[in-house]
Enzyme design. Structure first.
Site, PDB file in Angstrom:
ATOM      1  N   ASP A   1      -6.904   4.262  -4.732  1.00 36.51           N
ATOM      2  CA  ASP A   1      -7.600   4.121  -3.438  1.00 36.51           C
ATOM      3  C   ASP A   1      -8.219   5.500  -3.194  1.00 36.51           C
ATOM      4  OD1 ASP A   1      -7.766   2.132  -0.974  1.00 36.51           O
ATOM      5  OD2 ASP A   1      -7.433   4.082  -0.089  1.00 36.51           O
TER       6      ASP A   1
ATOM      7  N   LYS B   1       0.872  -1.189   0.000  1.00 39.13           N
ATOM      8  CA  LYS B   1       0.000   0.000   0.000  1.00 39.13           C
ATOM      9  C   LYS B   1       0.896   1.222   0.000  1.00 39.13           C
ATOM     10  CE  LYS B   1      -4.409   1.026   0.157  1.00 39.13           C
ATOM     11  NZ  LYS B   1      -5.583   0.241  -0.288  1.00 39.13           N
TER      12      LYS B   1
HETATM   13  P1  NDP Z   1     -12.821   7.755  -3.407  1.00 38.12           P
HETATM   14  O1  NDP Z   1     -11.737   8.739  -3.200  1.00 38.12           O
HETATM   15  O2  NDP Z   1     -13.350   7.522  -4.765  1.00 38.12           O
HETATM   16  O3  NDP Z   1     -14.065   8.113  -2.477  1.00 38.12           O
HETATM   17  C1  NDP Z   1     -13.919   8.209  -1.099  1.00 38.12           C
HETATM   18  C2  NDP Z   1     -15.256   8.571  -0.494  1.00 38.12           C
HETATM   19  O4  NDP Z   1     -15.192   8.436   0.917  1.00 38.12           O
HETATM   20  C3  NDP Z   1     -15.636  10.024  -0.766  1.00 38.12           C
HETATM   21  O5  NDP Z   1     -17.023  10.139  -0.788  1.00 38.12           O
HETATM   22  C4  NDP Z   1     -15.019  10.726   0.432  1.00 38.12           C
HETATM   23  O6  NDP Z   1     -15.607  11.980   0.725  1.00 38.12           O
HETATM   24  C5  NDP Z   1     -15.317   9.730   1.531  1.00 38.12           C
HETATM   25  N1  NDP Z   1     -14.306   9.878   2.603  1.00 38.12           N
HETATM   26  C6  NDP Z   1     -12.971   9.714   2.473  1.00 38.12           C
HETATM   27  N2  NDP Z   1     -12.346   9.963   3.633  1.00 38.12           N
HETATM   28  C7  NDP Z   1     -13.323  10.282   4.499  1.00 38.12           C
HETATM   29  C8  NDP Z   1     -13.318  10.632   5.865  1.00 38.12           C
HETATM   30  N3  NDP Z   1     -12.170  10.707   6.560  1.00 38.12           N
HETATM   31  N4  NDP Z   1     -14.511  10.881   6.453  1.00 38.12           N
HETATM   32  C9  NDP Z   1     -15.675  10.799   5.740  1.00 38.12           C
HETATM   33  N5  NDP Z   1     -15.736  10.482   4.433  1.00 38.12           N
HETATM   34  C10 NDP Z   1     -14.570  10.215   3.830  1.00 38.12           C
HETATM   35  O7  NDP Z   1     -12.276   6.393  -2.763  1.00 38.12           O
HETATM   36  P2  NDP Z   1     -12.801   4.899  -2.977  1.00 38.12           P
HETATM   37  O8  NDP Z   1     -14.258   4.876  -3.214  1.00 38.12           O
HETATM   38  O9  NDP Z   1     -11.898   4.256  -3.929  1.00 38.12           O
HETATM   39  O10 NDP Z   1     -12.474   4.286  -1.539  1.00 38.12           O
HETATM   40  C11 NDP Z   1     -13.434   4.205  -0.492  1.00 38.12           C
HETATM   41  C12 NDP Z   1     -13.015   3.112   0.476  1.00 38.12           C
HETATM   42  O11 NDP Z   1     -12.967   1.866  -0.208  1.00 38.12           O
HETATM   43  C13 NDP Z   1     -11.640   3.296   1.124  1.00 38.12           C
HETATM   44  O12 NDP Z   1     -11.671   2.767   2.434  1.00 38.12           O
HETATM   45  C14 NDP Z   1     -10.750   2.411   0.251  1.00 38.12           C
HETATM   46  O13 NDP Z   1      -9.598   2.003   0.940  1.00 38.12           O
HETATM   47  C15 NDP Z   1     -11.693   1.258  -0.029  1.00 38.12           C
HETATM   48  N6  NDP Z   1     -11.386   0.428  -1.176  1.00 38.12           N
HETATM   49  C16 NDP Z   1     -11.250   0.950  -2.430  1.00 38.12           C
HETATM   50  C17 NDP Z   1     -11.012   0.131  -3.507  1.00 38.12           C
HETATM   51  C18 NDP Z   1     -10.944   0.634  -4.901  1.00 38.12           C
HETATM   52  O14 NDP Z   1     -10.830  -0.179  -5.816  1.00 38.12           O
HETATM   53  N7  NDP Z   1     -11.046   1.935  -5.144  1.00 38.12           N
HETATM   54  C19 NDP Z   1     -10.823  -1.317  -3.335  1.00 38.12           C
HETATM   55  C20 NDP Z   1     -11.063  -1.778  -1.989  1.00 38.12           C
HETATM   56  C21 NDP Z   1     -11.305  -0.919  -0.976  1.00 38.12           C
HETATM   57  P3  NDP Z   1     -14.769  13.339   0.463  1.00 38.12           P
HETATM   58  O15 NDP Z   1     -14.731  13.519  -1.011  1.00 38.12           O
HETATM   59  O16 NDP Z   1     -15.540  14.392   1.178  1.00 38.12           O
HETATM   60  O17 NDP Z   1     -13.397  13.139   1.045  1.00 38.12           O
HETATM   61  O1  2IT Z   2      -7.923  -1.556  -0.930  1.00 40.47           O
HETATM   62  C1  2IT Z   2      -7.836  -2.057  -2.069  1.00 40.47           C
HETATM   63  O2  2IT Z   2      -7.957  -3.274  -2.253  1.00 40.47           O
HETATM   64  C2  2IT Z   2      -7.605  -1.164  -3.204  1.00 40.47           C
HETATM   65  N1  2IT Z   2      -7.537   0.044  -3.017  1.00 40.47           N
HETATM   66  C3  2IT Z   2      -7.411  -1.736  -4.584  1.00 40.47           C
HETATM   67  C4  2IT Z   2      -5.992  -2.157  -4.780  1.00 40.47           C
HETATM   68  C5  2IT Z   2      -5.635  -2.603  -6.174  1.00 40.47           C
HETATM   69  O3  2IT Z   2      -4.443  -2.917  -6.354  1.00 40.47           O
HETATM   70  O4  2IT Z   2      -6.482  -2.657  -7.065  1.00 40.47           O
END
Ligand code: NDP
Ligand code: 2IT
Length: 444
Positions: free
Chosen positions: A166, A126
Site C-alpha cells: 500500500d 490491513k
Molecule cells: P505509493 O506509496 O506508491 O504512492 C503514494 C502516492 O501518494 C505518492 O505520490 C505520495 O507522495 C502520495 N501521497 C501519499 N500520502 C500523501 C499525503 N498524505 N498527501 C499527499 N500525497 C500523498 O502508494 P500507492 O500508489 O500504492 O497508493 C496510493 C493510494 O491507492 C492509497 O490510498 C492506497 O491505499 C490506494 N490503493 C493502493 C493499491 C495498491 O495496489 N498499491 C490498491 C488499492 C488502493 P509522497 O511520495 O510525497 O508521499
Molecule cells: O487497498 C488495497 O486494496 C491494497 N492496498 C491492495 C491490497 C492487496 O492485498 O493487494
C-alpha cells in the site's frame, strides 16, 4: 432510532479517538440502510452489524531498528484482522508517518467490502507502521522490514492472512518482508502478494490497481454513452496506482494532464510522459518537481493539489480526504463530469455530496480500486497451484473482474431504488455476500 443509527452511536461512544474509522463506518453503515431495513429482524437477532463493525482482532507491536549512523529507533506496527467470513484476511501494509489504528481500521473495513466485490475468496485486513520510508537508505528499509516481520510472522500465513503493499510499501519492501518470513518459518509459500516475478509474484500485479481503475472508468463512461478517448484527465499521486492509471488512460486515448506528490503537483498540457515519471519515481525515488525540470512545457505548483485544473475526469490516486468540498466545487465548475477513485476514501463527505447533487458519474474506491487486490488473489491462486500465468491471461481476468464489479454495483443500486448511485450500490453489493457468510457461520 434505526438499527444502523443505533450501531453507529454505540461505535462512536466506544471509539471516540478514531475519526477516520468513524467516518468510514458512518458512510458505509448509512448506505446499507436499504438492505438492513429489509432484513432487520435476522440481522438484529444475530448481532450482525455489531459484529461487522468490530475487527476480529488487532495486533499491535513495537518495531525497533537501527539507522545507518547506528542510532536506534522504535516505530509502531499493526495488523488489523478485520473479517474472515469469506476468506483469509487480505489487504495491504502501509508505511507512512500518518498511520494510526484509526486509519488502519478504516482501511480494513473498506477492504472487507472491496474484497467481496472482486468475487474472489478473500476476507478483509490491513496493517502497517508509522515508519516513513522517504529518505531512508535501502539498508535502513531492509532492517526495518526485517524487524517488522520478526513480530508479524507469528500471525500470518498463506491460508490465514496474506498482506501486500500500500502507500510506502512496494516491490522492494515486499521482497525484504518475504525474505524474513521465509527465514523465520522455513516456508516458501504465498504469504505476501506483490512479490517479485522471480519468487512467486504475478505478472500484471504492479499494473493491476491503476489498470483496473481505468477499466472500470471506461465501463462507467461507456454505459453513460460517452468514451474515454479524447477526454482530459486529472490524476493525483505519482506512486504505483497513479503511474499505471496514467499509462492505461493514455493508451486508451485520454490525455492525463496532472500528477502529484505530497509536495505539489505537475501540469503537463501535452500529457504526462509515463517513462519520465517512472524514471523519477521508480528508479530515482525523487520528488515530482523533477518532472517540470525535465519536460519542456510542463509546470510545477508547489504546495497545491491538482483539482483546480480543467478536466473531464478526475482520478484521485494519492491518499484519503485529498478532495474536500471546495475542491469538488472547483472540479464541477470546470466541467468535470466523472470521478473514479484509485486511492482509498480520497473524497471527503462534502465532496461526495457535491458529486451526487450534481449527478456526475462517481465510482467509489472500494469498487474502482479493487483491481489491485483482485490480482493479489490471482497471485495467491498461482502460488497454490505453483504455476505462473501470462500477462495477457491475468490482464484479461482483471478486465472481466472490473466489468463484473461495474455491473454488480450498478445492478445493486438499481435493485434498492438508488439507480446511478454507485456509493449505495458498491456498499450493498459488497455487504450482501459478507452478511450471508457471517449468518451461515453462526455467532463467531
Ligand atoms: P505509493 O506509496 O506508491 O504512492 C503514494 C502516492 O501518494 C505518492 O505520490 C505520495 O507522495 C502520495 N501521497 C501519499 N500520502 C500523501 C499525503 N498524505 N498527501 C499527499 N500525497 C500523498 O502508494 P500507492 O500508489 O500504492 O497508493 C496510493 C493510494 O491507492 C492509497 O490510498 C492506497 O491505499 C490506494 N490503493 C493502493 C493499491 C495498491 O495496489 N498499491 C490498491 C488499492 C488502493 P509522497 O511520495 O510525497 O508521499
Ligand atoms: O487497498 C488495497 O486494496 C491494497 N492496498 C491492495 C491490497 C492487496 O492485498 O493487494
Amino acid at each position: 432510532m434505526s438499527y444502523v443509527a443505533e450501531v453507529f452511536e454505540n461505535l462512536k461512544a466506544k471509539h471516540p479517538n478514531e475519526p477516520e474509522f468513524l467516518e468510514a463506518a458512518e458512510r458505509i453503515l448509512s448506505s446499507l440502510d436499504p438492505i438492513v431495513e429489509k432484513n432487520e429482524d435476522v440481522y438484529r437477532k444475530n448481532a450482525l452489524l455489531e459484529r461487522f463493525v468490530e475487527p476480529e482482532r488487532i495486533i499491535t507491536f513495537r518495531v525497533p531498528w537501527t539507522d545507518d549512523k547506528g542510532v536506534n529507533h522504535v516505530n509502531l506496527g499493526y495488523r488489523v484482522q478485520f473479517n474472515s467470513a469469506i476468506g483469509p484476511y487480505k489487504g495491504g501494509l502501509r508505511f507512512h508517518p500518518s498511520v494510526t489504528q484509526s486509519i488502519l481500521k478504516f482501511l480494513g473495513m473498506e477492504q472487507i467490502l472491496k474484497n467481496s466485490l472482486t468475487g474472489l475468496p478473500i476476507g478483509g485486513g490491513k496493517g502497517g507502521s508509522d515508519f516513513d520510508p522517504h529518505g531512508k537508505s535501502d539498508a535502513e528499509v531492509m532492517r526495518f522490514c526485517q524487524s517488522f516481520m520478526t513480530e508479524l510472522f507469528k500471525y500470518i500465513g498463506k491460508d490465514t492472512d496474506v498482506p501486500a503493499g500500500d502507500i510506502g510499501v512496494g516491490g522492494r519492501e515486499v521482497g525484504y518482508l518475504y525474505g524474513q518470513y521465509k527465514r523465520l518459518t522455513g516456508l516458501y509459500e504465498g504469504v505476501l502478494t506483490g512479490k517479485g516475478l522471480s519468487f512467486g509474484g504475478s505478472l500484471a500485479r504492479p499494473e493491476a490497481t491503476g489498470y483496473g481503475l481505468v477499466y472500470i472508468t471506461d465501463e462507467m463512461v461507456k454505459a453513460a454513452g460517452k468514451t474515454l478517448e479524447g477526454t482530459t484527465i486529472a490524476v493525483s499521486g505519482s506512486g504505483n496506482v497513479a503511474q499505471y492509471a496514467i499509462q492505461k488512460a493514455t493508451e486508451l486515448g485520454a490525455k492525463v494532464v496532472t500528477c502529484s506528490d505530497s509536495n505539489g503537483y505537475v501540469y503537463d498540457p501535452n500529457g504526462i510522459n509515463f517513462d519520465v515519471l517512472c524514471q523519477i519515481k521508480q528508479v530515482e525515488r525523487a520528488r515530482i518537481s523533477e518532472y517540470a525540470k525535465r519536460v519542456p512545457g510542463s509546470e510545477y505548483h508547489e504546495g497545491e493539489r491538482p483539482w483546480g485544473v480543467k478536466c473531464d475526469i478526475a482520478l484521485p490516486c494519492a491518499t484519503q480526504n485529498e478532495i474536500n468540498g471546495e475542491d469538488a466545487k472547483k472540479l464541477l465548475a470546470n466541467g468535470c463530469w466523472a470521478v473514479a477513485e484509485g486511492a482509498n476514501m480520497p473524497s471527503d463527505s462534502d465532496a461526495i455530496d457535491a458529486y451526487l447533487a450534481a449527478k456526475i458519474l462517481y465510482m467509489p474506491a472500494k469498487a474502482s480500486n479493487a483491481g489491485g487486490v483482485a490480482v493479489s488473489a490471482l497471485e495467491m491462486s498461482q502460488n497454490s497451484e505453483r504455476l505462473s500465468w501470462t500477462f495477457e491471461e491475468v490482464d484479461g481476468k482483471l478486465k472481466d473482474i472490473m466489468t463484473n464489479i461495474y455491473k454488480n454495483v450498478a445492478a445493486a443500486a438499481k435493485k434498492y431504488g438508488y439507480e446511478g448511485n454507485f456509493v449505495v450500490g458498491a456498499n450493498i453489493a459488497g455487504f450482501e455476500k459478507v452478511a450471508d457468510a457471517m449468518l451461515a457461520q453462526g455467532l463467531v
